[in-house]
Design an enzyme around this catalytic site. Sequence first.
Site, PDB file in Angstrom:
ATOM      1  N   PRO A 103       8.453 -83.917 -47.806  1.00  0.00           N
ATOM      2  CA  PRO A 103       7.010 -84.081 -47.933  1.00  0.00           C
ATOM      3  C   PRO A 103       6.598 -85.561 -47.928  1.00  0.00           C
ATOM      4  CG  PRO A 103       7.817 -82.538 -49.561  1.00  0.00           C
ATOM      5  CD  PRO A 103       9.015 -83.173 -48.927  1.00  0.00           C
ATOM      6  N   VAL A 104       5.432 -85.823 -47.395  1.00  0.00           N
ATOM      7  CA  VAL A 104       4.899 -87.187 -47.335  1.00  0.00           C
ATOM      8  C   VAL A 104       4.805 -87.788 -48.724  1.00  0.00           C
ATOM      9  CG1 VAL A 104       2.912 -88.561 -46.604  1.00  0.00           C
ATOM     10  CG2 VAL A 104       3.638 -86.610 -45.238  1.00  0.00           C
ATOM     11  N   SER A 105       4.559 -86.947 -49.737  1.00  0.00           N
ATOM     12  CA  SER A 105       4.392 -87.455 -51.109  1.00  0.00           C
ATOM     13  C   SER A 105       5.703 -87.928 -51.735  1.00  0.00           C
ATOM     14  CB  SER A 105       3.748 -86.378 -51.991  1.00  0.00           C
ATOM     15  OG  SER A 105       4.596 -85.254 -52.092  1.00  0.00           O
ATOM     16  N   CYS A 106       6.847 -87.657 -51.093  1.00  0.00           N
ATOM     17  CA  CYS A 106       8.151 -88.093 -51.617  1.00  0.00           C
ATOM     18  C   CYS A 106       8.501 -89.464 -51.063  1.00  0.00           C
ATOM     19  CB  CYS A 106       9.255 -87.119 -51.205  1.00  0.00           C
ATOM     20  SG  CYS A 106       9.176 -85.537 -52.038  1.00  0.00           S
ATOM     21  N   ILE A 107       9.122 -90.265 -51.926  1.00  0.00           N
ATOM     22  CA  ILE A 107       9.528 -91.614 -51.500  1.00  0.00           C
ATOM     23  C   ILE A 107      10.843 -91.522 -50.755  1.00  0.00           C
ATOM     24  CG2 ILE A 107      10.184 -93.905 -52.340  1.00  0.00           C
ATOM     25  CD1 ILE A 107       8.379 -93.301 -54.792  1.00  0.00           C
TER      26      ILE A 107
END
Length: 102
Positions: A98-102
């Site tokens: 996911p985009v929200s994960c670094i």
Amino acid sequence: MEKQIAGKSITVNEEGFMTDFSQWDKGIGEALAAENNITLSPRHWEVLDYIQTEFKNDVPLSIRKIGKSGVVDIKEFYQLFPIAPLKTATKIAGIAKPVSCI
């Protein structure tokens, strides 16, 4: 790049996330979970099914979204997937990070 898992060749990116969801099956999910020291329970599968459904519907995932899903609360999500829960769960579910994960 190709990776052998559960007796099949799957396509993954440099971080080990599958790049072709159509290659995923429950055997691959079990093997990916084992790589992350997780034994999948029926509860894990409920969460993974939710994640895959959201992915198929093009809904962006975040810890907060999963916590408000009604499927699992944040505390239980961290218990099921103790290390980097969203990254680990999406990897096991066979979807992109996911985009929200670094």
